[in-house]
Write a protein that holds these residues in place. Structure first.
Motif: not given
Length: 145
Positions: A86-102
């Motif tokens: 799972x690829x995620x975008x790290x966010x400091x002020x909110x929950x991390x966003x899913x970028x995609x998966x395989x």
């Protein structure tokens, strides 16, 4: 009766054996989607085999991160044959966003032979549609302890 004292037991060549170790190198990704307002992401990758999950470091402000990080997973259950990414975008002020998966089916791996694969990363866009969101390059190898 044959003499069994001279018979040498061959080591197991079955990769999917309890006690073996899966080595996963997360090399790089490219073509990831931008999750931040300024057109980049701060990606990291979660790698899961069964109940064991490990994560790469966060690479800031990029859509083409290079990690080159290695992880080891003990093979505890031979019925678990899929390693998930799972690829995620790290966010400091909110929950991390899913970028995609395989994922990758490790049952085809041969003992001791490294396989370099580039996997298509996709994301569920809505109930019926998957969207391509980049590629992930990994190297996988199963070894005996």
């Amino acid at each position: 009766q044959p003499d069994t004292a001279d018979v040498k037991e061959e080591p197991s060549t079955v990769a999917l054996s309890v006690g073996n170790i899966l080595h996963v190198e997360v090399c790089e990704a490219n073509g990831l989607r931008a999750a931040d307002p300024w057109g980049t992401s701060d990606p990291y990758c979660k790698v899961t085999l069964g109940s064991n999950t490990q994560s790469t470091s966060v690479k800031t402000k990029t859509l083409s991160p290079q990690w080159n990080q290695s992880f080891t997973f003990p093979m505890e259950d031979v019925t678990v044959t899929t390693v998930a990414f799972q690829l995620w975008d790290s966010d400091l002020r909110s929950s991390d966003d899913l970028l995609g998966e395989c994922s990758y089916d490790i049952s085809a791996l041969l003992l001791g032979i490294a396989s370099e694969v580039t996997l298509p990363v996709s994301m569920q866009y809505n109930r019926d549609e998957m969207v391509n969101s980049g590629q992930l390059k990994v190297v996988l190898k199963i070894v005996q302890p």
